[in-house]
Design a protein around this motif. Structure first.
Motif, mmCIF file in Angstrom:
data_model
loop_
_atom_site.group_PDB
_atom_site.id
_atom_site.type_symbol
_atom_site.label_atom_id
_atom_site.label_comp_id
_atom_site.label_asym_id
_atom_site.label_seq_id
_atom_site.Cartn_x
_atom_site.Cartn_y
_atom_site.Cartn_z
ATOM 1 N N PHE A 94 0.699 -1.338 0.017
ATOM 2 C CA PHE A 94 -0.012 -0.038 -0.211
ATOM 3 C C PHE A 94 0.529 1.050 -0.331
ATOM 4 C CE2 PHE A 94 -2.774 3.212 2.036
ATOM 5 C CZ PHE A 94 -4.059 2.974 1.692
ATOM 6 N N TYR A 95 1.021 2.015 -1.262
ATOM 7 C CA TYR A 95 1.596 2.645 -1.231
ATOM 8 C C TYR A 95 1.005 4.501 -2.016
ATOM 9 C CZ TYR A 95 5.644 5.980 -0.779
ATOM 10 O OH TYR A 95 6.409 7.590 -0.551
ATOM 11 N N PRO A 96 0.375 5.209 -1.570
ATOM 12 C CA PRO A 96 -1.125 5.544 -2.800
ATOM 13 C C PRO A 96 0.273 7.014 -2.843
ATOM 14 C CG PRO A 96 -1.305 5.851 -0.364
ATOM 15 C CD PRO A 96 -0.127 4.906 -0.655
ATOM 16 N N SER A 97 1.052 7.190 -4.020
ATOM 17 C CA SER A 97 1.830 7.821 -4.189
ATOM 18 C C SER A 97 1.536 9.142 -4.985
ATOM 19 C CB SER A 97 2.879 7.733 -5.113
ATOM 20 O OG SER A 97 2.249 7.243 -6.826
ATOM 21 N N LYS A 98 0.109 9.531 -5.170
ATOM 22 C CA LYS A 98 -0.653 10.356 -5.182
ATOM 23 C C LYS A 98 -1.235 11.335 -4.411
ATOM 24 C CE LYS A 98 -0.045 9.774 -10.056
ATOM 25 N NZ LYS A 98 -0.466 8.728 -10.870
ATOM 26 N N PHE A 99 -1.409 10.510 -2.697
ATOM 27 C CA PHE A 99 -2.200 10.757 -1.958
ATOM 28 C C PHE A 99 -2.164 12.325 -1.653
ATOM 29 C CE2 PHE A 99 -3.278 11.914 2.843
ATOM 30 C CZ PHE A 99 -4.214 11.597 2.621
ATOM 31 N N ASP A 100 -3.074 13.493 -1.364
ATOM 32 C CA ASP A 100 -2.937 14.997 -1.030
ATOM 33 C C ASP A 100 -3.842 15.083 -0.187
ATOM 34 O OD1 ASP A 100 -2.272 17.023 -0.398
ATOM 35 O OD2 ASP A 100 -1.598 17.640 -2.941
ATOM 36 N N ASP A 123 -3.752 4.661 -6.103
ATOM 37 C CA ASP A 123 -2.869 5.507 -5.636
ATOM 38 C C ASP A 123 -3.378 6.730 -4.954
ATOM 39 O OD1 ASP A 123 -4.821 6.798 -7.091
ATOM 40 O OD2 ASP A 123 -3.959 7.186 -9.417
ATOM 41 N N GLY A 124 -4.450 6.999 -4.724
ATOM 42 C CA GLY A 124 -5.209 7.721 -4.198
ATOM 43 C C GLY A 124 -5.466 9.354 -4.894
ATOM 44 N N GLU A 125 -5.948 8.696 -5.687
ATOM 45 C CA GLU A 125 -6.722 9.677 -6.499
ATOM 46 C C GLU A 125 -8.097 9.531 -6.196
ATOM 47 O OE1 GLU A 125 -4.552 10.539 -10.165
ATOM 48 O OE2 GLU A 125 -3.972 12.271 -9.291
ATOM 49 N N PHE A 126 -9.040 10.816 -6.529
ATOM 50 C CA PHE A 126 -10.037 10.400 -6.787
ATOM 51 C C PHE A 126 -10.955 9.871 -8.715
ATOM 52 C CE2 PHE A 126 -11.902 13.469 -3.752
ATOM 53 C CZ PHE A 126 -10.930 13.156 -2.644
ATOM 54 N N PRO A 127 -11.728 8.867 -8.614
ATOM 55 C CA PRO A 127 -12.021 8.473 -10.160
ATOM 56 C C PRO A 127 -12.066 9.789 -10.650
ATOM 57 C CG PRO A 127 -12.741 6.498 -8.664
ATOM 58 C CD PRO A 127 -12.522 7.765 -7.867
#
Ligand code: H79
Length: 418
Positions: A61-67, A308-312
């Motif tokens: 688990f590594y959601p690189s785009k999470f902000d 990846d931490g982004e909303f679809p």
């Protein structure tokens, strides 16, 4: 059913309830290890995945785009005023820095960040109220014993004792209410998992009392599909407007006097599901928001972020559309309560101070009869453009000429009351 006996909400709590009602629109976020499998948040149960194997997802688990700042900004741009996120779903994985189990986002993933903390800070910074979803069901722990209706995975032998699990929940709720600033609500789910174990007691009274002790203003909402228990501060309706039961979940259709909420998802899944492209149209979603408001309820609309931490992208498009609509029509939604005219086939009414908003969602006739005494009405105008709308006073109300109503998403007539 067990609950917080003799509960009397504090003034802060009552104030928070009204603030909650005023906010009207929230974004629900289902995000967890399951997001990686892209098959919804029930995948572990539905595919009968061995819990020790499922747990290994954490290692990747590594959601690189999470902000967090970005998420909260997107939620705000959608016009939402609060956010409810899964702190721990039925899979049992904690999406926060809990000291009560190593099975959490900080200790078990290479990402190692407390996303709940990052979100809490951003919510407080950007003025979005934060709610935590908290599952009562747990498909991972061996002290979730007796086994419930779900999560009967064969390799999971239940060796532990229920009191340990209850203490775990109590401790985690304490963490959530002491480490993340002001929390608007704890949103429980899963009471139904034990409803076939006779004599089972969730001991919700102790959980509720602890929440209210730590943060008296914090609302307790429990998605149990029953008449609210003592100690609860709001009532939620899963995938239905209040009192309806088209989704077939409710065991009771009672509409309480507590603040009401309808929760629904944009497509058909709560957690990210790659094959689920059945997103509702902008119009359907806005209609649902307006109908919720007309039914005196909030709408909590779900998005399932990608691993990846982004909303679809499809969800983002809809957020933007709702946000754009609310920029124009927000006055007829935020801070309103359900109007005096019961929801009808053509639409609903909302009310705020001396304004009554007539939302025509589906035009049927040129003339709308409204059971609102004519002598209480000062003026009738189109909400957009403020053009006079003709009406005639009839014995039990008014007949409003809506021949100008267009096919717009929502044609709103604004009645000014005496
Ligand atoms: O978090 C989302 C879902 O995962 C969760 N609630 C939303 C907000 C949810 N879990 N189950 N459901 C929704 C549907 C409920 C199904 C039930 Fe049953 C029908 C519960 C009791 C009867 C099926 C049969 C599941 C348990 C027994």
């Amino acid at each position: 059913l067990p609950a917080q006996k003799g509960y009397v909400p504090t003034t802060e709590n009552l104030r928070n309830r009204e603030d909650f009602r005023d906010r009207k629109f929230g974004v629900f976020i289902h995000w967890g290890l399951y997001s990686m499998l892209a098959d919804g948040e029930w995948v572990m149960n539905n595919k009968n995945l061995p819990y020790r194997e499922y747990a290994k997802l954490a290692g990747g688990f590594y959601p690189s785009k999470f902000d967090a700042a970005r998420w909260v900004a997107d939620v705000k741009a959608a016009g939402a005023k609060y956010l409810c996120i899964t702190s721990r779903h039925h899979d049992g994985f904690s999406m926060f820095d809990t000291k009560k189990s190593p099975y959490n986002i900080v200790d078990a993933t290479p990402f190692g960040r407390d996303i709940l903390k990052e979100l809490a800070d951003e919510c407080h910074r950007q003025g979005i109220r934060l709610h935590f979803y908290y599952s009562l069901v747990d498909w991972y722990r061996t002290d979730y014993n007796p086994v419930g209706r779900t999560g009967r995975e064969a390799s999971r032998t239940l060796t532990g004792e229920w009191p340990a699990y209850h203490q775990f929940m109590l401790d985690q709720l304490t963490e959530l209410l002491t480490g993340y600033g002001e929390i608007g609500a704890i949103w429980f789910d899963g009471v139904w998992d034990q409803d076939q174990n006779p004599g089972f007691d969730w001991r919700l009274d102790e959980l509720y009392a602890q929440i209210h002790r730590l943060q008296p203003a914090c609302m307790i909402i429990n998605n149990h599909h029953l008449t609210p228990f003592e100690g609860e501060d709001g009532q939620t309706f899963e995938r239905d407007l209040p009192g309806q039961n088209t989704a077939g979940y409710s065991a009771s259709s009672t509409i309480s006097s507590l603040p009401l909420e309808t929760c629904e998802t944009m497509n058909k899944s709560w957690g990210y599901r790659m094959t689920d492209t059945a997103y509702k149209s902008e119009k359907e979603l806005i209609h649902y928001l307006v109908k919720a408001a007309g039914n005196n309820a909030n709408l909590l609309m779900n998005v399932g972020p990608q691993p990846d931490g982004e909303f679809p992208a499809a969800a983002m498009e809809r957020f933007r559309a709702i946000g754009k609509w609310l920029e124009q029509y927000g006055e007829t939604i935020y801070g309103t309560r359900g109007g005096p005219v019961a929801p009808r086939h053509w639409g609903v009414t909302t009310q705020k101070a001396d304004r009554l908003y007539v939302h025509i969602l589906q035009k049927e006739d040129e003339v709308l009869f409204l059971p609102v005494p004519g002598k209480t009405i000062r003026s009738a105008k189109t909400f957009i453009g403020k053009k006079n709308v003709e009406y005639t006073v009839v014995p039990s109300g008014i007949a409003l000429n809506v021949s100008e109503a267009t096919d717009a998403i929502d044609f709103v007539v604004e009645l000014e009351l005496q």
